[in-house]
Design a protein around this motif. Structure first.
Motif, PDB file in Angstrom:
ATOM      1  N   GLY A 134       0.995  -1.411   0.092  1.00  0.00           N
ATOM      2  CA  GLY A 134       0.134  -0.020   0.015  1.00  0.00           C
ATOM      3  C   GLY A 134       1.014   1.426   0.145  1.00  0.00           C
ATOM      4  N   PHE A 135       1.913   1.223   0.771  1.00  0.00           N
ATOM      5  CA  PHE A 135       2.590   2.430   1.019  1.00  0.00           C
ATOM      6  C   PHE A 135       4.339   1.946   1.023  1.00  0.00           C
ATOM      7  N   GLY A 136       5.195   2.698   0.530  1.00  0.00           N
ATOM      8  CA  GLY A 136       6.647   2.237   0.462  1.00  0.00           C
ATOM      9  C   GLY A 136       7.217   2.675   1.813  1.00  0.00           C
ATOM     10  N   PRO A 137       8.265   2.626   1.981  1.00  0.00           N
ATOM     11  CA  PRO A 137       9.266   2.816   3.082  1.00  0.00           C
ATOM     12  C   PRO A 137       9.105   4.234   3.582  1.00  0.00           C
ATOM     13  N   GLY A 138       8.260   4.540   4.591  1.00  0.00           N
ATOM     14  CA  GLY A 138       7.854   5.814   5.119  1.00  0.00           C
ATOM     15  C   GLY A 138       6.986   5.799   6.177  1.00  0.00           C
ATOM     16  N   PRO A 139       6.287   6.960   6.458  1.00  0.00           N
ATOM     17  CA  PRO A 139       5.619   7.074   7.796  1.00  0.00           C
ATOM     18  C   PRO A 139       4.123   5.913   7.727  1.00  0.00           C
ATOM     19  N   TYR A 140       3.946   5.581   6.525  1.00  0.00           N
ATOM     20  CA  TYR A 140       2.467   4.918   6.353  1.00  0.00           C
ATOM     21  C   TYR A 140       2.783   3.367   6.191  1.00  0.00           C
ATOM     22  N   ARG A 141       4.135   3.104   6.242  1.00  0.00           N
ATOM     23  CA  ARG A 141       4.453   1.646   5.940  1.00  0.00           C
ATOM     24  C   ARG A 141       3.810   0.815   6.747  1.00  0.00           C
ATOM     25  N   GLY A 142       3.312  -0.396   6.106  1.00  0.00           N
ATOM     26  CA  GLY A 142       2.645  -1.381   6.912  1.00  0.00           C
ATOM     27  C   GLY A 142       1.062  -1.117   6.985  1.00  0.00           C
ATOM     28  N   MET A 208       0.511   3.864  -3.028  1.00  0.00           N
ATOM     29  CA  MET A 208       0.207   5.216  -3.084  1.00  0.00           C
ATOM     30  C   MET A 208       1.121   6.035  -4.038  1.00  0.00           C
ATOM     31  N   GLU A 209       2.270   5.737  -3.747  1.00  0.00           N
ATOM     32  CA  GLU A 209       3.313   6.474  -4.728  1.00  0.00           C
ATOM     33  C   GLU A 209       3.073   6.434  -6.135  1.00  0.00           C
ATOM     34  N   THR A 210       2.467   5.118  -6.283  1.00  0.00           N
ATOM     35  CA  THR A 210       2.477   5.054  -7.938  1.00  0.00           C
ATOM     36  C   THR A 210       1.424   5.771  -8.329  1.00  0.00           C
ATOM     37  N   LEU A 211       0.121   5.831  -7.844  1.00  0.00           N
ATOM     38  CA  LEU A 211      -0.808   6.499  -8.237  1.00  0.00           C
ATOM     39  C   LEU A 211      -0.632   8.073  -8.150  1.00  0.00           C
ATOM     40  N   ALA A 212      -0.113   8.313  -6.891  1.00  0.00           N
ATOM     41  CA  ALA A 212       0.195   9.804  -6.716  1.00  0.00           C
ATOM     42  C   ALA A 212       1.001  10.288  -7.939  1.00  0.00           C
TER      43      ALA A 212
END
Length: 416
Positions: A134-142, A208-212
């Protein structure tokens, strides 16, 4: 309907085996694309089956929903309890015989199963290990993620505020489809690299990053520059009247971008007096006056029926097509002729429509392969191919490691 003929050349990914540990839509859409390219896809399901088997709508069997069938044709189904301690030997043989491993299990859960990239690649260095997150390495990870969650987080839903005054979701799984296509493309790139180096590797596609990235490429606009040279958001695309245009009896979809197309449109709708109107004379002018441009289009087409405008605008060289409903789309003569819609008899569900791949290899559409399988339908056959004996397979069934029926290749072929 055009029936696909056998291709003169093999499909690009024939001989490639994909171990597919994905569910719902994003992952299965990626592995469907790989299957359409010729790969053998072995879909690993829990003993209860993929959630989409029921979440995707009602079916005769109760376990082959319409949406599941469309995303999971041409895949063999193996049912495994991944948490069972006796499952590991089965997984290791599957991994050892596969070129690609793809999953959308969350990273921490994948690690607990010993299916993280580091563990898998240490044992199988030629493997291409791909995870959709869903989310790469960062605050939303996991964090857990579904399509609508990603549409909101990536800014898609917010785009509708400028047009409609409130956020909205695209009424199909836009994020899942986009991520699935990007994933399939990245995997084929990794296969190409492996053909040169002999090594596998690790892939991650964060939703998220892909669509953003898609949203920002389209709508960052004036905020691209530092300092900003205008507002973000493509005002032309986000204009409230940039919609299918109502005719006297329906709707059409019309787009005029070039000056010659605009001139042809104005003549076709009888508005020649606007040819020299400074608001509509150039691309830049129409961008600045997009509200007036779309309002004029809407007013021009409302007095004649759809069939009239399709004929007149097509003859004028203006890009125009009918604005289909799902029902009318099924009757579109172009789709019928190209063979995108293929009627067949499913051994469990009866008569169905399969949606084929639109990609043409060597100028020819390929067949859709076999229809979606029941959960675990190929478990027995796949384990046999991996070298498990009948006694071992029976013991795995009895202990609850594997599920599904003892089906034959003839049963699978009957679903073609």
């Amino acid at each position: 309907m055009t029936e696909p003929l056998p291709l003169a050349e093999p499909l690009p990914l024939e001989g490639v085996r994909v171990l597919d540990l994905t569910s719902v839509v994003a992952g299965p859409s990626a592995t469907l694309r790989l299957a359409d390219m010729g790969a053998e896809v072995i879909k690993i399901e829990t003993l209860d089956g993929d959630l989409l088997r029921t979440l995707g709508g009602a079916s005769k069997s109760g376990s082959l929903s319409p949406k599941f069938m469309h995303f999971n044709r041409s895949k063999r189904s193996v049912a495994l309890d991944l948490k069972h301690p006796q499952c590991r030997p089965v997984l290791e043989r599957l991994l050892g015989e596969s070129d690609i491993f793809i999953t959308n299990i969350r990273p921490e859960s994948l690690g607990r199963l010993g299916l993280d990239a580091a563990t898998c690649l240490a044992k199988h260095p030629k493997l291409i290990h791909c995870i959709i997150t869903g989310f790469g390495p960062g605050p939303y990870r996991g964090r857990p993620a579904y399509d609508t969650v990603i549409q909101g987080a990536a800014g898609v839903a917010g785009l509708f505020i400028k047009r409609d005054g409130r956020p909205s979701y695209a009424p199909f799984l836009l994020a899942d489809h986009v991520v699935g296509e990007v994933t399939a493309g990245a995997i084929t790139a990794m296969l190409f690299r492996r053909s040169r180096t002999g090594r596998g590797g690790e892939l991650e596609i964060p939703m998220m990053e892909t669509l953003a990235a898609f949203v920002l490429q389209e709508h960052l606009g004036g905020a691209t520059f530092r300092p900003a040279r205008g507002e973000s958001g493509d005002s032309r695309i986000l204009a409230p009247d940039n919609l299918p245009i109502a005719t006297a009896d329906g709707w059409v979809s019309v787009t005029c971008n070039t000056d010659p197309q605009v001139h042809a449109f104005l003549k076709a709708v009888g508005r020649q007096e606007l040819l020299d109107d400074p608001r509509f004379k150039t691309v830049a002018a129409r961008f600045a006056a997009s509200k007036d441009w779309f309002a004029m289009r809407a007013d021009a087409l409302k007095h004649q029926p759809t069939a009239y405008w399709l004929r007149v605008l097509t003859e004028a060289g203006v890009p125009v097509m009918p604005c289909h409903s799902i029902e009318s789309l099924l009757e579109d003569p172009h789709l019928v002729t190209t063979g995108l819609l293929q009627h067949r008899d499913h051994p469990v569900e009866g008569p169905i429509i399969d949606v084929a791949s639109a990609v043409r290899f060597d100028g020819q559409a390929s067949a859709t392969g076999f229809s979606a399988q029941t959960s675990g339908q190929d478990t027995h056959a796949v384990l046999q191919e991996l070298g498990f004996g009948e006694d071992d397979i029976e013991a795995l069934f009895q202990s609850g490691v594997i599920g599904g029926g003892k089906t034959t290749e003839q049963t699978r072929r009957a679903s073609k």
